[in-house]
Design a protein around this motif. Structure first.
Motif, PDB file in Angstrom:
ATOM      1  N   HIS A   1     -21.912   5.380   4.533  1.00 11.73           N
ATOM      2  CA  HIS A   1     -22.250   6.778   4.294  1.00 11.73           C
ATOM      3  C   HIS A   1     -21.010   7.644   4.151  1.00 11.73           C
ATOM      4  O   HIS A   1     -20.966   8.786   4.581  1.00 11.73           O
ATOM      5  CB  HIS A   1     -23.187   7.318   5.389  1.00 11.73           C
ATOM      6  N   PHE A   2     -19.969   7.066   3.562  1.00 13.58           N
ATOM      7  CA  PHE A   2     -18.800   7.821   3.141  1.00 13.58           C
ATOM      8  C   PHE A   2     -18.756   7.783   1.625  1.00 13.58           C
ATOM      9  O   PHE A   2     -18.934   6.728   1.007  1.00 13.58           O
ATOM     10  CB  PHE A   2     -17.505   7.199   3.688  1.00 13.58           C
ATOM     11  N   ALA A   3     -18.525   8.924   1.025  1.00 10.29           N
ATOM     12  CA  ALA A   3     -18.412   8.975  -0.433  1.00 10.29           C
ATOM     13  C   ALA A   3     -17.038   8.462  -0.852  1.00 10.29           C
ATOM     14  O   ALA A   3     -16.018   8.940  -0.366  1.00 10.29           O
ATOM     15  CB  ALA A   3     -18.612  10.400  -0.928  1.00 10.29           C
ATOM     16  N   LEU A   4     -17.009   7.473  -1.752  1.00 11.17           N
ATOM     17  CA  LEU A   4     -15.735   6.934  -2.236  1.00 11.17           C
ATOM     18  C   LEU A   4     -15.151   7.872  -3.282  1.00 11.17           C
ATOM     19  O   LEU A   4     -15.851   8.294  -4.214  1.00 11.17           O
ATOM     20  CB  LEU A   4     -15.934   5.543  -2.832  1.00 11.17           C
ATOM     21  N   PRO A   5     -13.893   8.220  -3.172  1.00 12.93           N
ATOM     22  CA  PRO A   5     -13.279   9.167  -4.104  1.00 12.93           C
ATOM     23  C   PRO A   5     -13.056   8.528  -5.480  1.00 12.93           C
ATOM     24  O   PRO A   5     -12.959   7.309  -5.599  1.00 12.93           O
ATOM     25  CB  PRO A   5     -11.929   9.487  -3.437  1.00 12.93           C
ATOM     26  N   PRO A   6     -12.955   9.338  -6.525  1.00 12.11           N
ATOM     27  CA  PRO A   6     -12.755   8.818  -7.890  1.00 12.11           C
ATOM     28  C   PRO A   6     -11.283   8.520  -8.182  1.00 12.11           C
ATOM     29  O   PRO A   6     -10.776   8.851  -9.257  1.00 12.11           O
ATOM     30  CB  PRO A   6     -13.270   9.965  -8.757  1.00 12.11           C
ATOM     31  N   ALA A   7     -10.603   7.895  -7.255  1.00 16.28           N
ATOM     32  CA  ALA A   7      -9.179   7.616  -7.437  1.00 16.28           C
ATOM     33  C   ALA A   7      -8.987   6.259  -8.098  1.00 16.28           C
ATOM     34  O   ALA A   7      -9.868   5.393  -8.068  1.00 16.28           O
ATOM     35  CB  ALA A   7      -8.469   7.649  -6.083  1.00 16.28           C
ATOM     36  N   LYS A   8      -7.815   6.090  -8.659  1.00 16.64           N
ATOM     37  CA  LYS A   8      -7.407   4.798  -9.205  1.00 16.64           C
ATOM     38  C   LYS A   8      -6.214   4.310  -8.393  1.00 16.64           C
ATOM     39  O   LYS A   8      -5.377   5.099  -7.966  1.00 16.64           O
ATOM     40  CB  LYS A   8      -7.060   4.921 -10.687  1.00 16.64           C
ATOM     41  N   VAL A   9      -6.159   2.997  -8.198  1.00 18.47           N
ATOM     42  CA  VAL A   9      -5.137   2.406  -7.346  1.00 18.47           C
ATOM     43  C   VAL A   9      -4.289   1.446  -8.166  1.00 18.47           C
ATOM     44  O   VAL A   9      -4.822   0.509  -8.776  1.00 18.47           O
ATOM     45  CB  VAL A   9      -5.767   1.653  -6.151  1.00 18.47           C
ATOM     46  N   VAL A  10      -2.987   1.698  -8.198  1.00 17.06           N
ATOM     47  CA  VAL A  10      -2.051   0.770  -8.827  1.00 17.06           C
ATOM     48  C   VAL A  10      -1.698  -0.297  -7.796  1.00 17.06           C
ATOM     49  O   VAL A  10      -1.189   0.026  -6.720  1.00 17.06           O
ATOM     50  CB  VAL A  10      -0.777   1.486  -9.303  1.00 17.06           C
ATOM     51  N   CYS A  11      -1.995  -1.553  -8.111  1.00 20.86           N
ATOM     52  CA  CYS A  11      -1.791  -2.655  -7.166  1.00 20.86           C
ATOM     53  C   CYS A  11      -0.811  -3.666  -7.747  1.00 20.86           C
ATOM     54  O   CYS A  11      -0.882  -3.995  -8.938  1.00 20.86           O
ATOM     55  CB  CYS A  11      -3.110  -3.364  -6.862  1.00 20.86           C
ATOM     56  N   ALA A  12       0.081  -4.150  -6.893  1.00 20.60           N
ATOM     57  CA  ALA A  12       0.992  -5.243  -7.254  1.00 20.60           C
ATOM     58  C   ALA A  12       0.734  -6.402  -6.308  1.00 20.60           C
ATOM     59  O   ALA A  12       0.518  -6.201  -5.105  1.00 20.60           O
ATOM     60  CB  ALA A  12       2.443  -4.785  -7.156  1.00 20.60           C
ATOM     61  N   PHE A  13       0.765  -7.622  -6.861  1.00 20.48           N
ATOM     62  CA  PHE A  13       0.347  -8.794  -6.105  1.00 20.48           C
ATOM     63  C   PHE A  13       1.484  -9.796  -5.951  1.00 20.48           C
ATOM     64  O   PHE A  13       2.496  -9.749  -6.668  1.00 20.48           O
ATOM     65  CB  PHE A  13      -0.842  -9.460  -6.803  1.00 20.48           C
ATOM     66  N   LEU A  14       1.286 -10.727  -5.041  1.00 14.83           N
ATOM     67  CA  LEU A  14       2.308 -11.734  -4.751  1.00 14.83           C
ATOM     68  C   LEU A  14       2.644 -12.599  -5.951  1.00 14.83           C
ATOM     69  O   LEU A  14       3.768 -13.079  -6.089  1.00 14.83           O
ATOM     70  CB  LEU A  14       1.839 -12.630  -3.596  1.00 14.83           C
ATOM     71  N   ASP A  15       1.670 -12.847  -6.821  1.00 18.20           N
ATOM     72  CA  ASP A  15       1.901 -13.694  -7.981  1.00 18.20           C
ATOM     73  C   ASP A  15       2.485 -12.937  -9.166  1.00 18.20           C
ATOM     74  O   ASP A  15       2.567 -13.465 -10.265  1.00 18.20           O
ATOM     75  CB  ASP A  15       0.606 -14.392  -8.402  1.00 18.20           C
ATOM     76  N   GLY A  16       2.894 -11.677  -8.941  1.00 19.04           N
ATOM     77  CA  GLY A  16       3.473 -10.872 -10.013  1.00 19.04           C
ATOM     78  C   GLY A  16       2.470 -10.063 -10.794  1.00 19.04           C
ATOM     79  O   GLY A  16       2.854  -9.277 -11.660  1.00 19.04           O
ATOM     80  N   GLY A  17       1.175 -10.242 -10.513  1.00 19.31           N
ATOM     81  CA  GLY A  17       0.166  -9.485 -11.228  1.00 19.31           C
ATOM     82  C   GLY A  17       0.237  -7.999 -10.922  1.00 19.31           C
ATOM     83  O   GLY A  17       0.646  -7.592  -9.830  1.00 19.31           O
ATOM     84  N   VAL A  18      -0.192  -7.197 -11.886  1.00 23.48           N
ATOM     85  CA  VAL A  18      -0.211  -5.737 -11.741  1.00 23.48           C
ATOM     86  C   VAL A  18      -1.518  -5.236 -12.331  1.00 23.48           C
ATOM     87  O   VAL A  18      -1.950  -5.703 -13.392  1.00 23.48           O
ATOM     88  CB  VAL A  18       0.974  -5.075 -12.473  1.00 23.48           C
TER      89      VAL A  18
END
Length: 1448
Positions: free
Chosen positions: A332-349
């Motif tokens: 019952h929490f509203a998720l915000p309309p944000a975007k998340v830039v993620c970097a991963f251990l395998d080099g993925g982005v």
């Protein structure tokens, strides 16, 4: 110009924390050596790579956006440099170097007390340094932030308080410093840590709503919210288990009190609220751990919608529409309309849409370190494998530039890889610490390991034999080249005197290979050699051993040299010696012609031959030996004029010996056919003891003085012991079968040498300087050499040694076209071309300024060579004359790997230390070939012999295996040869991204049966009539793997309980509509919609439409099935387009055209199409075409005009497809497509015209004319072409004759005649191709002025005349006397060109053309019927229209 047609960006590095940053509509991430910058493309609502900034020479540690503008970023690296970048201008604004004692781990922006912006950084334990980069003040330290007890790894300035900064330390503590105030150092360290234990602060972020709160996490401790004022921990946030770890966190902008963390072990995003110690939601987004993340708020771009009518009724009744609440999750929490830039251990982005639960952008994998090698798959040619320092092999699809597969990793450094031949789908790779391994791509596991080089020895290069899949060759640091079978059976081992870095199989001989060591002068060859050796000083050895033929010339000009040649068949040797103590010796099996001239003392001339010998020896001084031993016949004449000589002949059948001596000290010798026992004792100097026997010999020789020779030659067995106690001796044994030899030397200048055909055991012990221990064997050798002083050589020669490079040789490559040609690259910065049949370097290529690494021969053009170097360059060479024909500078670091596409020899891949893979097209280097094919030239102008292709100055000719096979296939196939030829060669020269797809769509347009389409057709852009057929299974698969949502929940609020109870009561009394409305109020839309038909279908549709509108505001993909159900296609297509899912929009529109979408009730009374559906309405067709336009434009903007053309062919619109190819400069492809289709003559002829202009640029005037002759009504085009030709008179007359135009003089006469007849336009044409085109220019300008002065003139009335005048030769036009006319022509062309651009819709060039016209008028005084005011009015009117369009 060589064109880059594809880029696989580097992955984000995982070893630093501040490697991702966001600002406005941009985000950046740091690879090892470069910063990748992405920006939102508003037209398509997607993020696009706009720039790569690579100035750092070592690993980048940190990057940070300017807090007030997204144009500036600052970065710091291990090269101890700090850069300030301007993203818009793509340049370095400021640079700090050579003043840093350590590399900063973190860098940030700040404001000085004077309000100036500055960069701050810290090294080690401080102090915090401030760099006002805009001023000349220089760096200064902040005294309040200095002398910390632990190194600093994080810097965070408070977003609202410019004087407050938090510093994270390596020991897990945090310091808070206030400039000009009190500081708190090293607080909040976890109590369980030892004093000297490190637990680095991994993430540190100020609460944007508080002046004192700070969120932090370390490597081992949980995320904590701390109060920097009271120095207390407010909240510790609990992770689900001890197996989860958090190394990165970020506050969610626009969502107060909410933040996210990334799990470094499982790839789960967790959404938190500061009021709760447990996560609100857990979102699994990838299998690999998250190492860095940042949030970004992107405003949603929406089309303007009409306002919905307001509800007039103010009272609430049982049928009143209720307002929908905000979307909430299970907690019952509203998720915000944000975007998340993620970097991963395998080099993925990736960029993850938190509210929409989808990836807006994802690069699943990426190399995070140097890519040392690359290789194309032999059976799936569009798959490229790369080997990296990061310990992984990754496979990429170069059609889509997407990731396919990756090895498990943890192999250490992978230096080299090679695909198995055929369809085995296996890769062999060499590593730094785990030997070699074979990776089965299908099974996704390693199926074999090899450790012949040693378990921990580096293996630098590996090559799988493409003709024999059982053999693999490798070289390594253990000095060995090893050839083994896949089952680990060793085939051969070759010892080198140093580590070996490169090897290569010959494509002409699968048993021939090359290796190279870090020593200078060595090449091994098995067949033929030509060698020339020149020595100018002492103690040298020139030796060549070959199996077939040799020509050797050796010149010596000083003492103590040996020139020796051993050959199995034929030799011609000439040796000239001009000083003392030389040996000239030749041993041959068949024939020998030798002439030896000696002019001084102590020489030996000796020849041993199996059949025939003719020898003449002339000596003019003392102490010489002339000796000949032959198996059959010998004639020897020796003349001596002084003392102490020996003339001896030993023959197996007949001997004739004449010896004349006039002094003392002669030799007593016994020769026997079967057995000899010989004992010789000498007590003085200058003697020879020699025994030659056919069967057995026992020989003991004792010498007690200097200058002796002990030599034994035996056919079967020898036991020889030689003891020497002084200088200048030779102990030599030559045996056919077995030898045991022991040689002991106790002084200087000795040679111990053994040559055997089968087996040898040799032990040599030297105790002084200037010795040589050398063994040459055909099969097996065991050699042990012990040296205790300087200037020794221990050498084994298996075939041939070639020497020339002055530093380490790193790579060798056989030419795939020219047999016997090798290229080698070295640390000396040169590439050397070798012709191994002559044992010679035929060319040295100089141009690199660093060590050469990658080398690649073109598989079709025999003289074309590519090389990559540590100087960041790729150079393309013409080895006919050694010229560098192209320099590529796109890589940001050392270039290592180069590979050629198996089916497209002019598509090349390169890899680098910048961790990128770049795909290149070399078509520009062979453009005449493509044009010859398009023009229908004969085979000899397309495919030629190697010899003709290698002639300097000749145009390029194909000479490789692939082109010859293609020629054979075309000649042996039936049907339309011209059509098949264009298709085949277009694929041969075309780029991998879309060419094959385009041709299949062409065939679909021509009516080919579906069964004849390839298996890959469904993976590309398919025709709309196949869209639903081929996409159905794909959609089903995507639904099956769609990521699910899960997470915990909390109890329902009491208000919700009350509303739910009320709903139950309404349902129990039959008030279904009110029940539905209450369910909507609770947010249970789907429950309400499921019940709504109980009211009516109209109400169900109305409620569903309301839900769709609500979902639109939330940008939720849940609206898709509801829009489909009610047939709201406009909303659905608009929704897909706004999210950048243009292909889905296209699919929706096509399905609508086929009648699958329809509003209830469903009817189907129309005639079916190919899928049995209704004929689409105009509105449905409009939706389809609009979607196609959007998708085609997306591909075109992304640099893929071929795929853009595919979109239009998919809806049977070849005209637009041809326009996209022409606009994208794919002229050869456009001509081929137009010729095969046959229904787009206008675009085809235009493509021919533009292609002819390209020929003119290449100075291929004859070919330009031939192409224009393929266009109907080509007279004016041929005249323009000939008018532009700047060759000599005779050449121009020949070109006129080829084009069907009179000679220069006849054109002038014809022009004057037509002028007198007042046929102005025809007169201008002939003047332009006459010796005096300036007369035509004056006539033409007067005619243009006359037309423009008329009222109602149009651009189409003057444009053709201007294009004719503009074809005048530039050297004529630039004459001083034509300055006025030239200015008028330029002004007319700019003005009329601007009007034509308006008419054609080329908006980008309209304003520049108008501005240029105004500039010319302001610069010169011209007599024109147009004025600056008129041009300005035209420009302002066009600008106003453009602004109005933008508003619409």
């Amino acid at each position: 110009m060589v064109k880059q047609i594809g880029l696989l960006p580097a992955g984000c590095q995982p070893w630093n924390t501040d490697v991702v940053a966001t600002s406005g509509d941009r985000f950046v991430y740091c690879a090892t050596l470069a910063i990748y910058i992405y920006q939102l493309e508003k037209k398509f609502n997607e993020f696009r790579l706009i720039s790569i900034m690579s100035e750092h020479k070592k690993t980048i540690n940190s990057v940070c956006f300017h807090p007030r503008t997204s144009d500036l970023i600052v970065s710091a690296g291990c090269d101890k440099c700090i850069f300030v970048w301007n993203i818009t201008e793509q340049c370095v604004v400021a640079k700090l170097e050579n003043v840093l004692r350590e590399s900063p781990k973190s860098v940030s922006w700040m404001w000085t007390p004077k309000g100036e912006e500055a960069v701050c950084f810290i090294q080690g334990r401080g102090p915090l340094n401030v760099w006002p980069y805009k001023s000349a003040i220089g760096i200064y330290a902040v005294k309040e932030a200095a002398s910390f007890p632990s190194n600093v790894c994080q810097i965070r300035w408070h977003p609202k308080n410019n004087s407050k900064v938090a510093l994270g330390h390596m020991d897990g503590s945090v310091s808070v410093c206030v400039i000009g105030g009190k500081s708190h150092k090293c607080q909040f360290r976890h109590e369980d840590l030892e004093d000297d234990e490190e637990d680095p602060v991994m993430a540190l972020e100020w609460d944007p709503l508080s002046h004192d709160y700070l969120m932090m996490c370390t490597t081992t401790s949980p995320t904590r919210l701390v109060d920097t004022n009271s120095l207390t921990v407010i909240t510790k946030y609990q992770l689900p288990s001890a197996a989860t770890k958090v190394h990165t966190l970020a506050w969610i902008s626009g969502a107060p009190g909410m933040f996210i963390t990334g799990d470094v072990r499982s790839g789960i995003l967790r959404v938190w609220n500061v009021s709760r110690s447990t996560p609100i939601e857990n979102i699994p987004i990838k299998k690999n751990g998250i190492v860095a993340l940042q949030t970004i708020i992107v405003p949603k771009i929406r089309e303007k919608k009409k306002d919905s009518p307001k509800h007039k009724e103010q009272t609430v009744s049982s049928t009143s529409a209720t307002l929908a609440p905000a979307s909430v999750n299970k907690s019952h929490f509203a998720l915000p309309p944000a975007k998340v830039v993620c970097a991963f251990l395998d080099g993925g982005v990736g960029l993850y849409d938190l509210g929409g639960r989808k990836w807006d952008f994802l690069r699943d994998q990426g190399h995070i370190e140097t890519i040392f090698d690359c290789d194309f798959c032999p059976y799936n040619a569009d798959h490229l494998a790369t080997a990296s320092f990061d310990g992984t092999i990754k496979i990429w699809d170069i059609n889509t530039l997407s990731f396919v597969e990756s090895s498990s990793g943890n192999e250490g450094v992978i230096y080299s890889l090679s695909w198995a031949p055929g369809d085995l789908n296996c890769i062999v790779a060499s590593t730094s610490k785990n030997g070699m391994f074979i990776w089965d791509v299908d099974k996704r596991k390693i199926v074999q390991r090899f450790h012949e080089h040693g378990k921990t020895t580096s293996v630098f290069c590996v090559a799988w034999n493409q003709k024999d899949s059982r053999r693999i060759m490798s070289v390594g640091a253990d000095h060995y080249c090893i050839v083994r079978r896949v089952d680990k059976e060793i085939v051969a081992k070759y010892k080198h005197p140093a580590p070996v870095y490169g090897c290569d199989w010959s494509c002409h001989n699968n048993k021939c290979h090359h290796t190279n060591t870090q020593h200078l002068c060595m090449v091994v060859i098995g067949v033929v050699i030509t060698s020339k050796c020149y020595h100018t000083n002492t103690q040298h050895l020139c030796m060549v051993v070959i199996g077939v033929v040799i020509t050797s010339k050796c010149y010596h000009t000083n003492t103590q040299h040996l020139c020796m040649v051993v050959i199995g068949v034929v030799i011609t040797g000439k040796c000239y010696n001009t000083n003392t103590k030389h040996l000239c010796m030749v041993v041959i099996g068949v024939v020998k012609t030798s002439k030896c001239y000696h002019t001084n003392t102590k020489h030996l001339c000796m020849v041993v031959i199996g059949v025939v010998k003719t020898s003449k020896c002339y000596h003019t001084n003392t102490k010489h030996l002339c000796m000949v031993v032959i198996g059959v016949v010998i004639t020897s004449k020796c003349h001596h004029t002084n003392t102490q000589h020996l003339c001896m002949v030993v023959i197996g059948v007949v001997i004739t010996s004449k010896c004349h001596h006039t002094n003392t000290q002669h030799l007593c010798m016994v020769v026997i056919g079967v057995v000899i026992t010989s004992k010789c004792y000498h007590t003085n100097t200058q003697h020879l003891c020699m025994v030659v026997i056919g069967v057995v010999i026992t020989s003991k020789c004792h010498h007690t003085n200097t200058q002796h020779l002990c030599m034994v030659v035996v056919g079967v067995v020898i036991i020889s012991k030689c003891y020497h106690t002084n200088t200048q001796h030779l102990c030599m044994v030559v045996v056919g079968v077995v030898i045991i030899s022991k040689c002991y030397h106790t002084n200087t200048q000795h040679l111990c040498m053994v040559v055997i055909g089968v087996v040898i055991t040799s032990k040599c012990h030297h105790t002084n300087t200037q010795h040589l221990c050398m063994v040459v064997i055909g099969v097996v050798i065991t050699s042990k050499c012990h040296h205790t002083n300087t200037q020794h050589l221990c050498m084994v020669v298996i075939g041939v040694v070639i020497t020339s490079h002055t530093e380490k040789v790193f790579h060798v490559k056989w030419s795939p076209v020219r047999e016997g040609i090798i290229a080698s690259g070295s640390d000396d910065g040169t590439i050397r071309i070798w012709e191994y049949t002559q044992e010679s370097c035929v060319m040295v290529l100089k141009g690199h300024t660093g060590p050469v690494r990658g080398i690649l021969w073109n598989t079709e053009i025999p003289y074309l060579l590519m090389s990559g170097s540590w100087d960041y360059k790729i150079l393309l060479w013409d080895v006919r004359d050694g010229a560098c024909v192209e320099t590529l500078l796109d890589h940001g670091a050392d270039v290592y790997g180069l590979a050629s596409h198996p089916n497209r020899p002019f598509t090349i891949a390169s890899t680098s230390r910048d961790s990128t893979v770049r795909i290149w097209s070399l078509n520009s280097l062979v453009q005449p070939l493509e044009m010859n094919i398009v023009a229908g030239k004969p085979w000899n102008e397309i495919i030629g012999s190697i010899e003709s292709a290698m002639v300097p100055g000749n145009p390029p000719l194909l000479a490789g295996k692939s082109s010859k096979e293609q020629k054979f296939d075309l000649e042996s196939s039936g049907g339309n040869f011209r059509e098949k030829s264009l298709i085949a060669w277009s694929k041969f020269f075309g780029t991998p991204n879309g060419t094959a797809n385009l041709w299949e769509l062409v065939l679909v347009n021509k009516g080919i049966a579906d069964t004849l389409l390839s298996d890959n057709y469904k993976n590309g852009i398919v025709h709309v009539k196949h869209l639903t057929k081929f996409k159905g299974s794909e959609a089903q698969e995507l639904q099956m793997v769609k990521m699910s949502r899960y997470g915990g929940g909390i109890g329902a609020p009491s208000r919700e309980d009350r509303i739910r109870d009320a709903a139950k009561i309404n349902l129990s009394i039959g008030n279904v509509q009110r029940y539905c409305e209450l369910m909507v109020e609770l947010g249970e839309w789907q429950h309400a919609i499921a019940i709504a038909p109980g009211v009516s279908m109209e109400y169900w549709k109305s409620l569903t439409q309301r839900y769709i509108t609500y979902l639109q505001t939330k940008d939720s993909e849940v609206l898709i099935p509801f829009s489909t159900t009610v047939g709201d296609l406009d909303t659905l297509v608009s929704f897909y387009t706004s999210r950048g899912q243009i292909q889905d929009a296209l699919l929706t529109a096509q399905v609508a055209c086929e009648g699958t979408f329809s509003s209830p009730p469903l009817t189907n009374t129309s005639q079916g199409l190919c899928n049995g559906t209704d004929v689409p309405t105009k509105e449905q067709r409009r939706l389809l075409l609009n979607s196609v336009d959007a998708l085609a434009e997306w591909y075109f903007r992304n640099g893929s005009p071929v795929l853009s053309a595919c979109c239009y062919l998919a809806v049977d619109d070849p005209q637009k497809a041809m326009w996209k190819l022409i606009q994208g400069h794919e002229l050869e492809l456009a001509v081929s497509i137009g010729t095969v289709l046959g229904n787009v003559p206008e675009q085809t002829y235009l493509a021919f015209e533009y292609l002819s202009r390209r020929c003119e640029h290449l100075q291929k005037w004859d070919l330009a004319v031939d192409l224009l002759k393929l266009i109907p009504n080509n007279e004016i085009l041929l005249i323009k072409c000939c008018a532009r030709c700047s060759a000599g008179k005779d050449e121009i007359d020949l070109l006129h004759a080829r084009a069907g135009i009179p000679s220069l003089e006849r054109c002038q006469h014809e022009a004057e005649t037509l002028k007198n007849q007042v046929q102005i336009h025809n007169s201008i044409k002939y003047y332009m191709v006459s010796p005096c085109p300036e007369e035509g220019l004056k006539l033409g300008l007067d005619e243009v002025k006359r037309i423009i002065q008329k009222p109602g003139w149009t651009v189409h009335g003057v444009f053709p005349l201007l294009t004719l005048l503009a074809s005048m030769r530039s050297d004529k036009l630039q004459q001083h006397k034509l300055a006025q006319s030239c200015g008028e022509l330029q002004c007319f062309c700019a003005y009329v060109g601007g009007l034509m651009a308006v008419h054609s819709g080329y908006d980008e060039i309209v304003k520049p053309l108008f501005m240029h016209a105004r500039y010319i008028m302001s610069r010169e005084s011209l007599n024109l019927p147009i004025t600056d005011v008129k041009v300005n009015q035209e420009m302002e009117a066009w600008t106003a229209i453009q602004q109005k369009k933008a508003e619409w």
